[in-house]
Design an enzyme around this catalytic site. Structure first.
Site, PDB file in Angstrom:
ATOM      1  N   PHE A 249       1.261  10.808   1.349  1.00  0.00           N
ATOM      2  CA  PHE A 249       0.690  10.147   2.553  1.00  0.00           C
ATOM      3  C   PHE A 249       1.370   9.179   3.475  1.00  0.00           C
ATOM      4  CE2 PHE A 249      -2.896   6.623   4.618  1.00  0.00           C
ATOM      5  CZ  PHE A 249      -2.767   8.234   6.293  1.00  0.00           C
TER       6      PHE A 249
ATOM      7  N   ARG B  66       1.080  -1.579  -0.435  1.00  0.00           N
ATOM      8  CA  ARG B  66       0.026   0.151  -0.060  1.00  0.00           C
ATOM      9  C   ARG B  66       0.912   1.011   0.066  1.00  0.00           C
ATOM     10  NH1 ARG B  66      -3.660   2.321   5.384  1.00  0.00           N
ATOM     11  NH2 ARG B  66      -4.873   3.543   3.713  1.00  0.00           N
TER      12      ARG B  66
ATOM     13  N   LEU C 161      -2.912  10.443  12.665  1.00  0.00           N
ATOM     14  CA  LEU C 161      -2.813   9.184  13.542  1.00  0.00           C
ATOM     15  C   LEU C 161      -1.769   8.814  14.753  1.00  0.00           C
ATOM     16  CD1 LEU C 161      -1.079   7.690   9.691  1.00  0.00           C
ATOM     17  CD2 LEU C 161      -3.073   7.779  10.864  1.00  0.00           C
TER      18      LEU C 161
ATOM     19  N   GLN D 168       3.359   1.522   2.759  1.00  0.00           N
ATOM     20  CA  GLN D 168       2.394   0.299   4.480  1.00  0.00           C
ATOM     21  C   GLN D 168       3.586  -1.327   3.834  1.00  0.00           C
ATOM     22  OE1 GLN D 168      -0.904   0.522   6.162  1.00  0.00           O
ATOM     23  NE2 GLN D 168      -0.855  -1.804   6.867  1.00  0.00           N
TER      24      GLN D 168
ATOM     25  N   PHE E 226       4.197   1.522   8.295  1.00  0.00           N
ATOM     26  CA  PHE E 226       4.170   1.924   7.304  1.00  0.00           C
ATOM     27  C   PHE E 226       5.392   3.146   7.786  1.00  0.00           C
ATOM     28  CE2 PHE E 226       0.334   3.848  10.247  1.00  0.00           C
ATOM     29  CZ  PHE E 226       0.668   4.966  10.267  1.00  0.00           C
TER      30      PHE E 226
ATOM     31  N   ASN F 184      -1.511  -1.025  12.459  1.00  0.00           N
ATOM     32  CA  ASN F 184      -3.080  -2.077  13.638  1.00  0.00           C
ATOM     33  C   ASN F 184      -4.286  -1.558  12.830  1.00  0.00           C
ATOM     34  OD1 ASN F 184      -4.209   0.292  15.100  1.00  0.00           O
ATOM     35  ND2 ASN F 184      -1.859   0.880  16.390  1.00  0.00           N
TER      36      ASN F 184
ATOM     37  N   HIS G 223      -1.355   5.211  16.264  1.00  0.00           N
ATOM     38  CA  HIS G 223      -0.362   4.510  15.249  1.00  0.00           C
ATOM     39  C   HIS G 223       1.077   5.236  15.964  1.00  0.00           C
ATOM     40  CE1 HIS G 223      -2.204   2.467  12.591  1.00  0.00           C
ATOM     41  NE2 HIS G 223      -3.109   3.870  12.640  1.00  0.00           N
TER      42      HIS G 223
END
Length: 193
Positions: free
Chosen positions: A57, A52, A144, A60, A135, A123, A155
């Site tokens: 952003f 991902r 986050l 991942q 990530f 998670n 996170h």
């Protein structure tokens, strides 16, 4: 510093697009870093693809199902349940029934924001659901942070890229389909020293 000071650690990430390195926050995040070091140095991350990537952003990585770059299960896997690892302070921990580890959140010194270049645990939002997936932020994603109440996201940050951030940025901008790279980006190895 005490006599049992935890040594700093550097993770070297070798990908099919090049190599980058990250400093791990072994003293502040000994459980998360110990889990990561155990997985990295045992070869767990070898040959897994980034599953991902989203420009501006994050990227991942870390799902064992992503050894197949087109797996529909990518993003759902983790370490073997019930396996053990040593945290950076020498404590032995046992992974949960689904491979999760204890969450390192709540302490003032653990208030590390999801800034550009930081490594952060992925998670499901449930307690102890982080395992092997993480990530790398390519934007300052403060929403986050576990201590940011804008969202329920939590996170924990456990390291930061200190060499090759430009490569991480390039990985985040590859062409994708449903956020999965069209041309797979494979992690050849991750080793910590």
């Amino acid at each position: 510093r005490s006599k049992t000071a935890i040594m700093p650690a550097t993770a070297v990430f070798t990908t099919t697009m090049g190599t980058f390195e990250a400093e791990l926050y072994t003293e502040i995040m000994p459980i998360t870093c110990g889990n990561f070091i155990d997985l990295a140095n045992s070869g767990f991350y070898d040959d897994i693809h980034f599953h991902r990537v989203i420009p501006n952003f994050m990227c991942q990585f870390g799902c064992p199902y992503a050894k197949d770059p087109n797996s529909r299960r990518a993003g759902t896997g983790g370490p073997d349940p019930g396996t053990t690892f040593k945290s950076c302070d020498g404590t032995t921990y046992k992974r949960t029934h689904d491979g999760g580890i204890p969450d390192e959140v709540g302490k003032e010194e653990q208030k590390l924001t999801n800034a550009v270049g930081t490594l952060s645990m992925a998670n499901t939002g449930q307690p102890q659901s982080g395992g092997s997936q993480f990530f790398i932020n390519t934007n300052h994603n403060s929403f986050l942070d576990w201590f940011d109440r804008q969202t329920e996201s939590a996170h924990p940050v456990f390291g930061k890229v200190n060499k090759g951030l430009d490569l991480v940025e390039r990985i985040s901008k590859v062409r994708t389909r449903n956020d999965n790279p069209l041309e797979p980006v494979k992690m050849i190895s991750v080793r910590v020293h």
